[in-house]
Design a protein around this motif. Sequence first.
Motif, PDB file in Angstrom:
ATOM      1  N   ALA A   8       0.830  -1.199   0.000  1.00 16.18           N
ATOM      2  CA  ALA A   8       0.000   0.000   0.000  1.00 16.18           C
ATOM      3  C   ALA A   8       0.869   1.255   0.000  1.00 16.18           C
ATOM      4  O   ALA A   8       1.926   1.291   0.615  1.00 16.18           O
ATOM      5  CB  ALA A   8      -0.884  -0.005   1.234  1.00 16.18           C
ATOM      6  N   ALA A   9       0.373   2.248  -0.707  1.00 11.56           N
ATOM      7  CA  ALA A   9       1.116   3.512  -0.766  1.00 11.56           C
ATOM      8  C   ALA A   9       0.229   4.617  -0.212  1.00 11.56           C
ATOM      9  O   ALA A   9      -0.988   4.594  -0.367  1.00 11.56           O
ATOM     10  CB  ALA A   9       1.479   3.815  -2.210  1.00 11.56           C
ATOM     11  N   TRP A  10       0.826   5.593   0.426  1.00 10.74           N
ATOM     12  CA  TRP A  10       0.064   6.765   0.838  1.00 10.74           C
ATOM     13  C   TRP A  10      -0.349   7.509  -0.421  1.00 10.74           C
ATOM     14  O   TRP A  10       0.457   7.677  -1.346  1.00 10.74           O
ATOM     15  CB  TRP A  10       0.921   7.658   1.734  1.00 10.74           C
ATOM     16  CG  TRP A  10       0.788   7.249   3.175  1.00 10.74           C
ATOM     17  CD1 TRP A  10       1.455   6.250   3.780  1.00 10.74           C
ATOM     18  CD2 TRP A  10      -0.089   7.828   4.128  1.00 10.74           C
ATOM     19  NE1 TRP A  10       1.054   6.144   5.079  1.00 10.74           N
ATOM     20  CE2 TRP A  10       0.096   7.109   5.336  1.00 10.74           C
ATOM     21  CE3 TRP A  10      -1.023   8.860   4.110  1.00 10.74           C
ATOM     22  CZ2 TRP A  10      -0.609   7.394   6.492  1.00 10.74           C
ATOM     23  CZ3 TRP A  10      -1.721   9.146   5.278  1.00 10.74           C
ATOM     24  CH2 TRP A  10      -1.518   8.405   6.457  1.00 10.74           C
ATOM     25  N   PRO A  11      -1.562   7.991  -0.461  1.00 10.44           N
ATOM     26  CA  PRO A  11      -2.019   8.669  -1.691  1.00 10.44           C
ATOM     27  C   PRO A  11      -1.269   9.980  -1.947  1.00 10.44           C
ATOM     28  O   PRO A  11      -1.186  10.428  -3.077  1.00 10.44           O
ATOM     29  CB  PRO A  11      -3.505   8.928  -1.441  1.00 10.44           C
ATOM     30  CG  PRO A  11      -3.870   8.155  -0.231  1.00 10.44           C
ATOM     31  CD  PRO A  11      -2.638   7.856   0.522  1.00 10.44           C
ATOM     32  N   ILE A  12      -0.761  10.563  -0.858  1.00 15.63           N
ATOM     33  CA  ILE A  12      -0.032  11.838  -1.017  1.00 15.63           C
ATOM     34  C   ILE A  12       1.286  11.749  -0.265  1.00 15.63           C
ATOM     35  O   ILE A  12       1.316  11.283   0.887  1.00 15.63           O
ATOM     36  CB  ILE A  12      -0.870  13.014  -0.456  1.00 15.63           C
ATOM     37  CG1 ILE A  12      -2.086  13.236  -1.352  1.00 15.63           C
ATOM     38  CG2 ILE A  12      -0.035  14.291  -0.354  1.00 15.63           C
ATOM     39  CD1 ILE A  12      -3.029  14.289  -0.835  1.00 15.63           C
ATOM     40  N   ASP A  13       2.352  12.160  -0.924  1.00 13.31           N
ATOM     41  CA  ASP A  13       3.642  12.207  -0.231  1.00 13.31           C
ATOM     42  C   ASP A  13       3.665  13.475   0.623  1.00 13.31           C
ATOM     43  O   ASP A  13       3.269  14.561   0.169  1.00 13.31           O
ATOM     44  CB  ASP A  13       4.793  12.266  -1.257  1.00 13.31           C
ATOM     45  CG  ASP A  13       4.860  10.983  -2.067  1.00 13.31           C
ATOM     46  OD1 ASP A  13       4.428   9.926  -1.540  1.00 13.31           O
ATOM     47  OD2 ASP A  13       5.310  11.023  -3.238  1.00 13.31           O
ATOM     48  N   SER A  44      -2.173   6.144  -6.358  1.00  2.70           N
ATOM     49  CA  SER A  44      -3.064   5.006  -6.072  1.00  2.70           C
ATOM     50  C   SER A  44      -2.589   4.310  -4.797  1.00  2.70           C
ATOM     51  O   SER A  44      -1.395   4.082  -4.605  1.00  2.70           O
ATOM     52  CB  SER A  44      -3.032   4.023  -7.238  1.00  2.70           C
ATOM     53  OG  SER A  44      -3.641   2.830  -6.878  1.00  2.70           O
ATOM     54  N   TRP A  45      -3.554   3.940  -3.920  1.00  2.00           N
ATOM     55  CA  TRP A  45      -3.225   3.287  -2.631  1.00  2.00           C
ATOM     56  C   TRP A  45      -2.567   1.922  -2.863  1.00  2.00           C
ATOM     57  O   TRP A  45      -1.650   1.522  -2.188  1.00  2.00           O
ATOM     58  CB  TRP A  45      -4.520   3.164  -1.847  1.00  2.00           C
ATOM     59  CG  TRP A  45      -4.460   2.273  -0.642  1.00  2.00           C
ATOM     60  CD1 TRP A  45      -3.849   2.547   0.540  1.00  2.00           C
ATOM     61  CD2 TRP A  45      -5.033   0.969  -0.500  1.00  2.00           C
ATOM     62  NE1 TRP A  45      -4.005   1.503   1.401  1.00  2.00           N
ATOM     63  CE2 TRP A  45      -4.732   0.520   0.798  1.00  2.00           C
ATOM     64  CE3 TRP A  45      -5.795   0.151  -1.343  1.00  2.00           C
ATOM     65  CZ2 TRP A  45      -5.152  -0.718   1.272  1.00  2.00           C
ATOM     66  CZ3 TRP A  45      -6.217  -1.073  -0.876  1.00  2.00           C
ATOM     67  CH2 TRP A  45      -5.887  -1.498   0.419  1.00  2.00           C
ATOM     68  N   ALA A  46      -3.102   1.198  -3.872  1.00  2.00           N
ATOM     69  CA  ALA A  46      -2.555  -0.131  -4.190  1.00  2.00           C
ATOM     70  C   ALA A  46      -2.848  -0.394  -5.662  1.00  2.00           C
ATOM     71  O   ALA A  46      -3.571   0.368  -6.308  1.00  2.00           O
ATOM     72  CB  ALA A  46      -3.193  -1.193  -3.311  1.00  2.00           C
TER      73      ALA A  46
END
Lengths: 462, 132
Positions: A343-348, A375-377
Amino acid sequence: MTLCVLFGAWLALNVAVTAACLGLAATEALSRRMDARSLLSLHYRVAALAICCALLLPALPAEFLIHPFAHAWTSRDFRFLDDVIPHDNFAAGVIMSTSNLDAGGASRAWIAAALALLALGIAHLARDAYTLRRLRRESQCVRRIGRVRLWICDRVAIPFSYWLPSGAHVVVPASLVERATVLRMVIAHELQHHRQGDTAWLHVFRILTWLCFPNPFMHLWNRRLAQVQEFACDAAIVGGRRWLAADYARCLVTVATHDSRDSPRPRWATPFIRFGDPHVLTRRIEKMLKYKQGSMAKSMHAGIATLLMTSVMAVAYSATGLVQDPGNERSGVLLAVKGDSNAAWPIDNGQVVRSFVANHQGLDIAADAGTEVHSWAAGVVIARGSSKGCGEFVQIQHESGATSRYCNLAGIRVREGETVLSGATIGVIATPPAGVRAHLHFELKMDDRKVDPLEHLPHQPA
Amino acid sequence: MRRKKTLDAPRRLTDVELELMSILWDLGEAGVAEVIAKLPAGRELAYTSVSTILRILEGKGVVEARKEGRGHVYVPVLIRADYEAHAVKDVVQRVFAGVPVAMVRQLLDNVELSDDEVREVRKLLSRTRERR
């Protein structure tokens, strides 16, 4: 216990068996001075470890000690390629190359294969039981040597031994009775099989072969183990110095000269001579004539055994998590998030300004207008549009079954039906109305209910 | 006196078992040492081998053992004629496809019979005809 756990254990067993077979072959090739008895004990230790791995590893928690290697490969793993390959060309291939097996899709085939294997196993067992019953009816027990019963039978041409929970048995053809010396050597050889535990291990290997029926390495291992068992018995007989190696070799040839390929015996019996490989008898005689006692140090044995067993355990452990339960989407998502950094954070570098509560079922992450939204995933864009409360938005369906929605967007870069990777840019934060701070409204839905996205994000952004 | 039993279908004996049975039939009853003493010259069979074979015969039910002193005395239970009859039927069945004439033909063609033996065979044939 679900079908997926069973399937995972089966897959782990096959991986462990393959690693053990290759590891043992490499060990044999690299340490030719290892004697047959040490090699046999190594085979048994590795087999025990492979079984333990298959039984115990699937029961371990997902994050036991270290993360297993098996995980869903995503763009995060290949981020270094972003500059080399254009994003669009890269997307489809990577997403499709996930290493998670869809056990749900394969469940019917798996059940059918398991039932077929069960039927095959029962058929083999019944045939062996019938063979044994017939042989027992036509044999006479002439002696008891400790816990081992010695049977003489007219119908068999090759001596063999077998073990059952009720006791250990050695069956010798009646034709050998009049050759006293040959008979003594044959009995000593068969008793050595019992002493080494070969006859009991044979049952374990029968079950393993039955379980790993499609795995060619299991069959190779079985074949090699049978040879090593005979080499170890020969080494024990010759090493005991009771008989000369030449006399013992003559005994082998005497027994082998009987036309005995059709000699009946159960499959879980160790025969005196095996006819599967025409060169095995020659190799046995060569080995026993060249026999030297204790040519390798014990510390060396221990080192090799430890190295091999650790490797098998590591490979088996790396196979855990290959199978994920599609019926439990939530845990599947959690595994993807926690285990794989999927999963990724939608915003850095965003800042959470409003958390998930009953009347605000999403996460507001503040950042400057024009900041890229990711994208979150990995997943497929299922909706793109605008609504009154949400502004311009994108909705993504993920492989795990979860859906994510990103509101207050501008400059949307994805189309409906497009496949996106984890961390892929889908748009930017829109300029807000006067007096409102620019932010992304991020929602996550699992099992048809909205959940707190913070629980499913890898870490708090800086 | 021990009554000799006839077995319905005695199990086939191996060559060495038949060899020892022949000695027991000749002697009536014998211990291991006596059987070894009766073996033809040059036939080397260890004491343990003879003992084991006699125990196998006991297991097959064709001899009975009786403890006598430190050893055993073995007494044939299977009557020689019964075993011969069974063996002939077995050979007819297995080798001559169940046709006894084929066996007699082979016997007459390939085995030299003396005049006395031929007379004996004729007598047996006429006795069989009369019995019918």
